[in-house]
Design a protein around this motif. Structure first.
Motif, PDB file in Angstrom:
ATOM      1  N   PRO A 336       0.830  -1.213   0.000  1.00 22.68           N
ATOM      2  CA  PRO A 336       0.000   0.000   0.000  1.00 22.68           C
ATOM      3  C   PRO A 336       0.859   1.255   0.000  1.00 22.68           C
ATOM      4  CG  PRO A 336      -0.844  -1.588   1.585  1.00 22.68           C
ATOM      5  CD  PRO A 336       0.481  -2.127   1.104  1.00 22.68           C
ATOM      6  N   PRO A 337       0.438   2.272  -0.736  1.00 22.38           N
ATOM      7  CA  PRO A 337       1.247   3.496  -0.832  1.00 22.38           C
ATOM      8  C   PRO A 337       1.074   4.376   0.398  1.00 22.38           C
ATOM      9  CG  PRO A 337      -0.777   3.752  -2.058  1.00 22.38           C
ATOM     10  CD  PRO A 337      -0.790   2.344  -1.529  1.00 22.38           C
ATOM     11  N   ALA A 338       1.912   5.357   0.490  1.00 21.67           N
ATOM     12  CA  ALA A 338       1.740   6.365   1.532  1.00 21.67           C
ATOM     13  C   ALA A 338       0.486   7.189   1.206  1.00 21.67           C
ATOM     14  CB  ALA A 338       2.970   7.270   1.591  1.00 21.67           C
ATOM     15  N   LYS A 401     -10.093  -0.389   0.419  1.00 28.00           N
ATOM     16  CA  LYS A 401     -10.113  -1.696   1.077  1.00 28.00           C
ATOM     17  C   LYS A 401      -9.014  -2.600   0.532  1.00 28.00           C
ATOM     18  CE  LYS A 401     -13.135  -5.341   2.708  1.00 28.00           C
ATOM     19  NZ  LYS A 401     -14.509  -5.880   2.780  1.00 28.00           N
ATOM     20  N   SER A 402      -8.684  -2.460  -0.764  1.00 25.63           N
ATOM     21  CA  SER A 402      -7.582  -3.250  -1.317  1.00 25.63           C
ATOM     22  C   SER A 402      -6.251  -2.847  -0.688  1.00 25.63           C
ATOM     23  CB  SER A 402      -7.514  -3.088  -2.836  1.00 25.63           C
ATOM     24  OG  SER A 402      -7.107  -1.782  -3.198  1.00 25.63           O
ATOM     25  N   PHE A 403      -6.172  -1.610  -0.141  1.00 28.42           N
ATOM     26  CA  PHE A 403      -4.986  -1.170   0.592  1.00 28.42           C
ATOM     27  C   PHE A 403      -5.016  -1.636   2.051  1.00 28.42           C
ATOM     28  CE2 PHE A 403      -4.880   2.741  -2.374  1.00 28.42           C
ATOM     29  CZ  PHE A 403      -4.178   2.028  -3.316  1.00 28.42           C
ATOM     30  N   ARG A 404      -6.050  -2.397   2.401  1.00 26.07           N
ATOM     31  CA  ARG A 404      -6.255  -2.885   3.757  1.00 26.07           C
ATOM     32  C   ARG A 404      -6.402  -1.742   4.757  1.00 26.07           C
ATOM     33  NH1 ARG A 404      -2.757  -6.138   1.189  1.00 26.07           N
ATOM     34  NH2 ARG A 404      -0.926  -4.978   1.854  1.00 26.07           N
ATOM     35  N   GLY A 405      -7.047  -0.677   4.291  1.00 22.76           N
ATOM     36  CA  GLY A 405      -7.341   0.445   5.176  1.00 22.76           C
ATOM     37  C   GLY A 405      -8.573   0.187   6.010  1.00 22.76           C
ATOM     38  N   PHE A 469     -21.495  -0.047   0.072  1.00 22.10           N
ATOM     39  CA  PHE A 469     -21.513  -1.263  -0.740  1.00 22.10           C
ATOM     40  C   PHE A 469     -20.115  -1.620  -1.243  1.00 22.10           C
ATOM     41  CE2 PHE A 469     -26.004  -0.013  -1.133  1.00 22.10           C
ATOM     42  CZ  PHE A 469     -26.612  -1.214  -0.808  1.00 22.10           C
ATOM     43  N   GLY A 470     -19.286  -0.617  -1.523  1.00 28.14           N
ATOM     44  CA  GLY A 470     -17.935  -0.888  -1.977  1.00 28.14           C
ATOM     45  C   GLY A 470     -17.065  -1.502  -0.904  1.00 28.14           C
ATOM     46  N   TYR A 471     -17.208  -1.027   0.326  1.00 30.47           N
ATOM     47  CA  TYR A 471     -16.384  -1.558   1.423  1.00 30.47           C
ATOM     48  C   TYR A 471     -16.921  -2.888   1.934  1.00 30.47           C
ATOM     49  CZ  TYR A 471     -12.872  -0.998   5.058  1.00 30.47           C
ATOM     50  OH  TYR A 471     -11.757  -1.146   5.848  1.00 30.47           O
ATOM     51  N   LYS A 472     -18.220  -3.095   1.727  1.00 33.58           N
ATOM     52  CA  LYS A 472     -18.821  -4.355   2.176  1.00 33.58           C
ATOM     53  C   LYS A 472     -18.379  -5.518   1.314  1.00 33.58           C
ATOM     54  CE  LYS A 472     -23.372  -6.327   3.216  1.00 33.58           C
ATOM     55  NZ  LYS A 472     -24.851  -6.089   3.159  1.00 33.58           N
ATOM     56  N   LYS A 473     -18.107  -5.245   0.049  1.00 32.80           N
ATOM     57  CA  LYS A 473     -17.700  -6.299  -0.878  1.00 32.80           C
ATOM     58  C   LYS A 473     -16.253  -6.716  -0.577  1.00 32.80           C
ATOM     59  CE  LYS A 473     -17.767  -7.276  -5.837  1.00 32.80           C
ATOM     60  NZ  LYS A 473     -18.006  -6.714  -7.188  1.00 32.80           N
ATOM     61  N   PRO A 474     -15.924  -8.001  -0.683  1.00 34.13           N
ATOM     62  CA  PRO A 474     -14.548  -8.447  -0.391  1.00 34.13           C
ATOM     63  C   PRO A 474     -13.536  -7.777  -1.309  1.00 34.13           C
ATOM     64  CG  PRO A 474     -16.033 -10.324  -0.492  1.00 34.13           C
ATOM     65  CD  PRO A 474     -16.823  -9.144  -0.967  1.00 34.13           C
ATOM     66  N   ALA A 475     -12.376  -7.451  -0.761  1.00 32.77           N
ATOM     67  CA  ALA A 475     -11.321  -6.806  -1.545  1.00 32.77           C
ATOM     68  C   ALA A 475     -10.726  -7.797  -2.539  1.00 32.77           C
ATOM     69  CB  ALA A 475     -10.237  -6.274  -0.621  1.00 32.77           C
ATOM     70  N   PRO A 476     -10.323  -7.336  -3.720  1.00 34.71           N
ATOM     71  CA  PRO A 476      -9.688  -8.244  -4.691  1.00 34.71           C
ATOM     72  C   PRO A 476      -8.341  -8.732  -4.171  1.00 34.71           C
ATOM     73  CG  PRO A 476      -9.529  -5.957  -5.422  1.00 34.71           C
ATOM     74  CD  PRO A 476     -10.426  -5.951  -4.235  1.00 34.71           C
ATOM     75  N   ASP A 478      -4.529  -9.875  -4.270  1.00 33.38           N
ATOM     76  CA  ASP A 478      -3.353  -9.531  -5.071  1.00 33.38           C
ATOM     77  C   ASP A 478      -2.793 -10.777  -5.748  1.00 33.38           C
ATOM     78  OD1 ASP A 478      -3.580  -6.923  -4.224  1.00 33.38           O
ATOM     79  OD2 ASP A 478      -2.241  -7.222  -2.499  1.00 33.38           O
ATOM     80  N   PRO A 479      -2.269 -10.653  -6.963  1.00 34.47           N
ATOM     81  CA  PRO A 479      -1.712 -11.826  -7.665  1.00 34.47           C
ATOM     82  C   PRO A 479      -0.507 -12.438  -6.961  1.00 34.47           C
ATOM     83  CG  PRO A 479      -2.091  -9.986  -9.177  1.00 34.47           C
ATOM     84  CD  PRO A 479      -2.259  -9.453  -7.804  1.00 34.47           C
ATOM     85  N   VAL A 480       0.222 -11.619  -6.205  1.00 34.86           N
ATOM     86  CA  VAL A 480       1.415 -12.104  -5.505  1.00 34.86           C
ATOM     87  C   VAL A 480       1.370 -11.625  -4.057  1.00 34.86           C
ATOM     88  CG1 VAL A 480       2.895 -12.214  -7.550  1.00 34.86           C
ATOM     89  CG2 VAL A 480       2.695 -10.067  -6.292  1.00 34.86           C
ATOM     90  N   ARG A 481       2.104 -12.323  -3.196  1.00 36.62           N
ATOM     91  CA  ARG A 481       2.161 -11.936  -1.797  1.00 36.62           C
ATOM     92  C   ARG A 481       3.134 -10.769  -1.607  1.00 36.62           C
ATOM     93  NH1 ARG A 481       2.526 -17.557  -1.153  1.00 36.62           N
ATOM     94  NH2 ARG A 481       4.759 -17.333  -0.731  1.00 36.62           N
TER      95      ARG A 481
END
Length: 641
Positions: A336-338, A401-405, A469-476, A478-481
């Motif tokens: 995740p970026p700054a 949410k994809s940034f795990r915020g 609704f956007g935050y309720k949906k599971p985050a995509p 990432d292709p790699v860890r």
């Protein structure tokens, strides 16, 4: 179930409001019988030298006993349009000469000062007849056919100045107090009904004389009398603007049959724009796109295909240690970026602007935003921006949410308030300055309240609904860890410096649209009509492709240099084109406009700042999502141990 139902009802109400805004009274064709009385309406006073509009009756023109304002939509109020009734009465297909409108016994000092100020600033009078704006006829030679083409120039000057010769030069002011209206009509041979298809004017300045004493009921003029075969010409002594001077306002009406059909009556107003230059703009933009497409194709087809094939081969440990390039940063590329919350806010705002632009252009292409619908374009853009808050909240929440915020409410509030708040702050400050100039461009308190209601009553709730609704949906996934410890970034060459790279990336998107930008600025600040939405749509698509491709190219070079801080740079790469837009607007100001007063100058740069900020969010989001998809695809295609 309540939230989706509420969302659907709000969107339906917004679309209904937009459609109602498009269909203004008077847009439908009107059929007139002979001798039907048509009332001419007056509009604002406008100037390209001083961008502040004023009401028609801010000058001491002839006014009816009761001034009635026509119904206006939100866009008209924001543009400063004030449409009011007048004393001008016209009978359909009845020519009239030397009709006296009113007489001012003696200009007062304040009236003289008002007329001189408007004449000095090149103000023009705007009138409306059957929803057609009045225009002066200008003839231009067509280079193709070597024939003269009739063009329209909106409105007519309040007056003119002349400098006396001999001795000490003196600037004198003269008033256009006689108007010769030429009304073009198209007649139905069967029903004998007619429709107005043209509204032209020729202004004159004449110092009227009359037989004394003045007859209020039917005055007899010596300078304009059909019975004596005397008519107003440009050779007559002009009407000076001096304190204590008598002024008589008169007008002529002439009806001319025309082959122009009602559906084509706006064509002459739209001949101001040269299609050849537009096609040159399209060709120029297409060449840029083809160049970038070639680079992207070379990267994807050749370089990436070779890289992925090499990375997926079973190699020895020694060979793996010698690997270089974008695969080495696979453990950090999705870190995740700054300021992740701020990035999600900018992306959500860009999605909101993108949706607004797409839907507005769709309405324009379908013909809803014709010039006859004054204020329709601005009303549509505002309404669409408000209701696109639903998508702004959804996409900003999904990205955050994809940034795990975890502070999604704070991000949502930023998305709902940051960009509209900056624009409203600039707009409010400018409105105070305009109000101080007593201009009709000052937005009244009721309209400001309506704007705040649209913002806080509709847009903000929609942003929160979309964010929920956007935050309720599971985050995509990432292709790699992502590694726990960040990888050290090697020293970068000078040309991969973030500032230099972003500034270079903004050149091509701006280069794809700058010619079309010239016509848009001309329509905004030189009061010309803009109706070539087909060209605008093509240029917008080219802008989208250009932003996507230049961001992908520069992002690939960055990852190959083992620099995984691509999130913000992907946004700034195409978003930096807004800097060039603002710089071009400054160049346009000093090269094309003649604005010298402080408030109009602040108006110009204030509004262009708002446009540039919006352009930054729009283009930045285009490039960001293209780069986001590109990075996920390439790292999803390689095998990572």
């Amino acid at each position: 179930m309540r939230a989706p139902l509420l969302c659907a009802l709000l969107l339906l109400a917004g679309l209904q409001a937009c459609v109602q805004a498009f269909y203004l009274p008077g847009v439908a064709p009107q059929d007139f019988k002979r001798k039907d009385v048509i009332y001419l309406k007056v509009n604002k006073l406008s100037s390209i030298k001083n961008q502040l509009p004023y009401e028609y009756y801010s000058l001491p023109y002839c006014r009816p006993e009761k001034i009635v304002q026509s119904a206006e939509n939100l866009g008209e109020v924001l543009r400063g349009d004030r449409i009011e009734n007048s004393l001008y009465q016209i009978q359909m297909r009845v020519d009239e000469q030397c009709k006296v409108l009113c007489r001012i016994d003696a200009l007062s000092g304040a009236q003289t000062k008002a007329f001189k100020a408007k004449i000095e600033d090149d103000y023009r009078v705007n009138m409306i007849l059957d929803n057609l704006p009045v225009a002066m006829v200008k003839m231009r030679k067509d280079e193709k056919s070597n024939s003269l083409v009739k063009l329209y120039e909106r409105g007519f000057p309040v007056g003119f100045t002349a400098t006396t010769s001999g001795g000490q030069p003196e600037v004198k002011f003269f008033l256009h107090n006689h108007l010769r209206f030429t009304i073009l009509y198209h007649k139905d041979e069967i029903t004998d009904l007619a429709r107005i298809v043209g509204f032209e004017v020729e202004p004159f300045s004449v110092k009227h004389t009359y037989e004394t004493p003045w007859d209020k009921v039917s005055p007899t003029l010596n300078t304009c009398n059909p019975g004596r075969a005397t008519f107003v010409t440009h050779d007559m002594p002009p009407q000076p603007v001096k304190e204590g001077e008598e002024v008589i306002f008169t007008y002529d009406v002439r009806f001319v049959a025309s082959d122009i059909r009602w559906a084509s009556r706006w064509d002459t107003y739209l001949l101001m724009i040269d299609d050849q230059i537009h096609w040159f703009s399209i060709i120029n933009s297409v060449m840029i796109v083809l160049f970038l497409t070639g680079m992207v194709a070379m990267i994807i087809v050749r370089t990436l295909h070779r890289d992925i094939t090499k990375y997926n081969q079973l190699e020895s440990g020694e060979d793996a240690q010698e690997e270089t390039g974008w695969k080495l940063v696979h453990g950090d590329v999705f870190r995740p970026p700054a300021n992740a919350s701020l990035l999600a806010t900018f992306v959500g705002t860009g999605v909101q602007l993108f949706g607004m632009a797409m839907v507005t252009m769709l309405f324009a292409l379908l013909g809803f935003l014709s010039p006859a619908n004054r204020g329709g374009l601005m009303t549509a853009m505002l309404m669409m921006f408000v209701f696109m808050g639903l998508f702004a909240g959804y996409f900003s929440a999904r990205l955050y949410k994809s940034f795990r915020g975890e502070e999604w409410k704070k991000t949502t509030m930023r998305t709902a308030l940051l960009f509209p708040g900056v624009c409203f702050g600039i707009f409010f400050c400018l409105n105070i300055l305009i109000w101080g100039q007593k201009s009709s461009g000052a937005v009244p308190f009721g309209t400001l309240f309506a704007l705040c209601f649209l913002w806080f009553g509709i847009s903000v709730p929609l942003v929160f609904i979309g964010s929920y609704f956007g935050y309720k949906k599971p985050a995509p996934e990432d292709p790699v860890r992502t590694n726990k410890i960040p990888r050290q970034i090697p020293d970068q060459p000078w040309y991969m410096n973030p500032v230099f790279s972003c500034l270079v990336g903004g050149v091509l998107p701006f280069g794809a649209v700058f010619i079309e930008l010239f016509f848009i600025l001309t329509s905004m600040w030189l009061h010309q009509f803009y109706y070539l939405f087909g060209f605008l749509t093509l240029v917008f698509i080219i802008l989208l492709v250009t932003c996507a491709e230049i961001t992908i190219v520069l992002c690939y070079f960055q990852l190959c240099s083992e620099d995984y801080h691509w999130w913000w740079r992907a946004y700034f790469t195409s978003g930096s084109s807004a800097l060039y837009l603002f710089a071009y607007s400054a160049f346009y100001f000093y090269s094309k406009l003649d604005i010298t007063k402080t408030v109009p100058m602040l108006m110009y740069f204030g509004y262009m700042s708002m446009i540039s900020i919006g352009f930054f969010c729009l283009t930045g989001t285009m490039g960001f999502y293209a780069c986001y998809i590109f990075v996920r695809q390439i790292y999803g295609a390689v095998k990572i141990d």
